[in-house]
Enzyme design. Structure first.
Site, short mmCIF file in Angstrom:
data_model
loop_
_atom_site.label_atom_id
_atom_site.label_comp_id
_atom_site.label_asym_id
_atom_site.label_seq_id
_atom_site.Cartn_x
_atom_site.Cartn_y
_atom_site.Cartn_z
CB THR A 131 1.92 -6.79 5.27
OG1 THR A 131 2.82 -7.67 4.61
CG2 THR A 131 2.77 -5.74 5.98
CG ASP A 132 3.32 -12.08 4.84
OD1 ASP A 132 3.50 -10.98 4.25
OD2 ASP A 132 3.37 -13.17 4.25
CD GLU A 133 5.89 -7.54 2.12
OE1 GLU A 133 6.85 -6.77 2.03
OE2 GLU A 133 5.08 -7.74 1.19
CE1 TYR A 156 3.28 -1.92 2.73
CE2 TYR A 156 4.32 -4.09 2.55
CZ TYR A 156 3.18 -3.30 2.72
OH TYR A 156 1.95 -3.91 2.87
CE LYS A 160 0.39 -2.19 6.62
NZ LYS A 160 -0.92 -1.50 6.44
P1 NAD Z 1 -3.29 -0.41 -2.64
O1 NAD Z 1 -2.01 0.33 -2.82
O2 NAD Z 1 -3.92 -1.12 -3.79
O3 NAD Z 1 -4.42 0.58 -2.08
C1 NAD Z 1 -4.16 1.50 -1.06
C2 NAD Z 1 -5.33 2.48 -1.02
O4 NAD Z 1 -5.07 3.42 0.02
C3 NAD Z 1 -5.50 3.28 -2.31
O5 NAD Z 1 -6.87 3.34 -2.67
C4 NAD Z 1 -4.99 4.67 -1.95
O6 NAD Z 1 -5.62 5.71 -2.68
C5 NAD Z 1 -5.31 4.74 -0.46
N1 NAD Z 1 -4.43 5.66 0.26
C6 NAD Z 1 -3.06 5.72 0.23
N2 NAD Z 1 -2.61 6.71 0.99
C7 NAD Z 1 -3.71 7.29 1.55
C8 NAD Z 1 -3.89 8.38 2.45
N3 NAD Z 1 -2.84 9.08 2.92
N4 NAD Z 1 -5.15 8.71 2.83
C9 NAD Z 1 -6.22 8.02 2.34
N5 NAD Z 1 -6.11 7.00 1.46
C10 NAD Z 1 -4.87 6.64 1.09
O7 NAD Z 1 -3.03 -1.41 -1.43
P2 NAD Z 1 -3.60 -2.88 -1.17
O8 NAD Z 1 -2.71 -3.85 -1.82
O9 NAD Z 1 -5.04 -2.88 -1.44
O10 NAD Z 1 -3.35 -2.98 0.40
C11 NAD Z 1 -4.34 -2.53 1.34
C12 NAD Z 1 -3.83 -2.76 2.75
O11 NAD Z 1 -3.57 -4.16 2.94
C13 NAD Z 1 -2.52 -2.06 3.06
O12 NAD Z 1 -2.58 -1.58 4.38
C14 NAD Z 1 -1.45 -3.13 2.91
O13 NAD Z 1 -0.35 -2.87 3.74
C15 NAD Z 1 -2.22 -4.35 3.37
N6 NAD Z 1 -1.77 -5.63 2.80
C16 NAD Z 1 -1.60 -5.77 1.45
C17 NAD Z 1 -1.21 -7.00 0.92
C18 NAD Z 1 -1.05 -7.19 -0.57
O14 NAD Z 1 -0.60 -8.28 -1.00
N7 NAD Z 1 -1.40 -6.26 -1.40
C19 NAD Z 1 -0.99 -8.09 1.77
C20 NAD Z 1 -1.18 -7.90 3.17
C21 NAD Z 1 -1.59 -6.67 3.65
P1 TYD Z 2 5.40 -7.76 -5.25
O1 TYD Z 2 4.20 -8.16 -6.06
O2 TYD Z 2 5.96 -6.39 -5.45
O3 TYD Z 2 5.02 -8.03 -3.72
P2 TYD Z 2 5.99 -8.04 -2.40
O4 TYD Z 2 7.27 -7.38 -2.72
O5 TYD Z 2 5.19 -7.26 -1.40
O6 TYD Z 2 6.14 -9.50 -2.03
O7 TYD Z 2 6.55 -8.81 -5.55
C1 TYD Z 2 6.34 -10.20 -5.38
C2 TYD Z 2 7.65 -10.91 -5.67
O8 TYD Z 2 7.96 -10.74 -7.06
C3 TYD Z 2 8.82 -10.32 -4.90
O9 TYD Z 2 9.70 -11.36 -4.52
C4 TYD Z 2 9.50 -9.40 -5.90
C5 TYD Z 2 9.23 -10.08 -7.23
N1 TYD Z 2 9.10 -9.18 -8.41
C6 TYD Z 2 9.83 -9.46 -9.57
O10 TYD Z 2 10.59 -10.43 -9.64
N2 TYD Z 2 9.68 -8.61 -10.63
C7 TYD Z 2 8.86 -7.53 -10.59
O11 TYD Z 2 8.78 -6.77 -11.60
C8 TYD Z 2 8.11 -7.28 -9.40
C9 TYD Z 2 7.19 -6.09 -9.30
C10 TYD Z 2 8.24 -8.13 -8.33
#
Ligand code: NAD
Ligand code: TYD
Length: 348
Positions: A131-133, A156, A160
């Site tokens: 992630t970019d975070e 989080y 990461k």
């Molecule tokens: P998500 O929470 O939707 O899915 C995570 C998946 O991992 C789920 O299917 C869960 O069952 C599985 N999982 C969790 N713990 C596990 C374990 N111990 N063993 C096996 N499986 C396990 O997450 P996402 O949003 O799809 O993110 C996927 C990846 O991309 C993550 O690594 C996250 O850090 C990264 N990422 C997410 C975003 C975003 O905006 N969602 C952006 C950049 C990077």
């Molecule tokens: P989120 O979707 O949880 O992603 P991330 O924290 O990884 O960026 O949140 C996106 C933005 O929205 C973040 O600045 C937090 C804000 N947010 C709210 O204002 N209300 C909410 O209920 C949630 C879940 C997030």
């Protein structure tokens, strides 16, 4: 089989889109979706491809060493695309240890298994999706580039960042072939409604309040999930070993503007009066340590690998709202049970 690719977290939001893309596009690869199905994992996301010959699902926790070894042996895994993670910042604030267990220890366990199984490390790729975070928080100026120093601010992002460091350490220490990509916020179909966009879509539909943290001034850079999956495909096939690629949409939005936009779109789609859903907006207590702004400079992946987002935000957000409105059974399924408890505890 040309390749036998283990995709971890394939039942989650981004993982399911990556699995679908690889299964459909590469019939001569075996795709193993390894996922322990936490609250965020959902096999309903993959109903359309579950009978394909080149797809298998394995319900395994990445912390389970012996089971992981069995999977590597049974399917002769050639490469890993690692997405399994705990992914929600708010949950990391209330339970940081769960994030250390999966994101840090689970990643190291997976690296160890791969290292043990792959005798000739140079012929295999461990691709870590991050992630970019990890770069921290920006003020109003500048972008995250691949050389921005790590400065994670939430449990989080700290977990990461730690997993990214371990992946690089395995490349440096043992000669493992690794690539990392760091992507901005994703949105689109199948996202669990704990994240901002699907949470608001769900609440607008149900006429429930829309909780905006603080003043809603925080900025995120949004990318459609299928564009992220396309980027992962490109990085996996064309990326250079040891490199990092930032992935983003050059698409920055203040949270409050996104929530207002969703209200406008849904008023129209649901036949409500203009302005009706915006009345649901409720400013609530800010998230602890809330990062102000994320913004990715995605020029490297564009220049070196030829990837660019395919959708504008306006098109992507319409598609997303339509998907949630058309998939009410999915939404009802994931918002019953545990979700109610989570919602009550977090937002009361
Ligand atoms: P998500 O929470 O939707 O899915 C995570 C998946 O991992 C789920 O299917 C869960 O069952 C599985 N999982 C969790 N713990 C596990 C374990 N111990 N063993 C096996 N499986 C396990 O997450 P996402 O949003 O799809 O993110 C996927 C990846 O991309 C993550 O690594 C996250 O850090 C990264 N990422 C997410 C975003 C975003 O905006 N969602 C952006 C950049 C990077
Ligand atoms: P989120 O979707 O949880 O992603 P991330 O924290 O990884 O960026 O949140 C996106 C933005 O929205 C973040 O600045 C937090 C804000 N947010 C709210 O204002 N209300 C909410 O209920 C949630 C879940 C997030």
């Amino acid at each position: 089989m040309k390749k036998s690719i283990l995709i971890t977290g394939g039942a989650g939001f981004i993982g399911s889109h990556v699995v679908r893309l690889f299964v459909n596009k590469y019939p001569d690869y075996r795709i193993i979706n390894l996922d322990c199905l936490t609250y965020a994992g959902n096999l309903e996301n993959l109903k359309d491809i579950e009978d394909k010959d080149n797809y298998v699902f394995s319900k395994v926790d990445i912390n389970e060493e012996k089971l992981l070894e069995m999977v590597f042996n049974d399917y002769q895994v050639t490469d890993v695309i690692h997405l399994a993670a705990e992914s929600h910042v708010d949950r990391s604030i209330s339970d940081p240890l769960a994030f250390v267990k999966t994101n840090v220890m689970g990643t190291v366990n997976l690296l160890n298994t791969a290292r043990k199984y792959w005798k000739d490390l140079e012929n295999h790729l461990f691709y870590h999706v991050s992630t970019d975070e990890v770069y921290g928080s920006l003020d109003d100026g500048g972008y995250f580039t691949e050389t921005t120093p790590y400065d994670p601010q939430s449990p989080y992002s700290a977990s990461k960042a730690s997993s990214d460091h371990f992946v690089r350490a395995y490349a440096n220490t043992y000669g493992m072939k690794t690539i990392i990509s760091n992507c901005s916020n994703n949105y689109g179909p199948n996202q669990f409604p704990e994240k901002l966009i699907p949470l608001c879509i769900h609440n607008i539909k149900e006429k429930k309040s829309l909780p905006v943290y603080g003043k809603g001034e925080n900025v995120r850079d949004w990318l459609y999930v299928e564009d992220h999956a396309r980027a992962i495909d490109v990085v996996f096939h064309k990326g250079i070993q040891g490199e990092t690629y930032n992935i983003g949409g050059f698409n920055e939005w203040k949270n409050i503007s996104i929530v207002r936009l969703l209200c406008e779109i849904m008023d129209k789609k649901l036949g409500r009066e203009a302005g009706e859903s915006a009345k649901l907006i409720t400013f609530v207590k800010d998230r602890a340590g809330h990062d102000l702004r994320y913004a990715i400079d995605a020029q490297k992946i564009n220049r070196e690998l030829g990837w660019a987002p395919s959708l504008t935000f306006e098109v992507g957000i319409e598609k997303t709202v339509d998907w949630y409105l058309d998939n009410d059974t999915w939404l009802q399924g994931v918002t019953s049970g545990d979700y109610q408890h989570y919602y009550k505890v977090h937002y009361s």
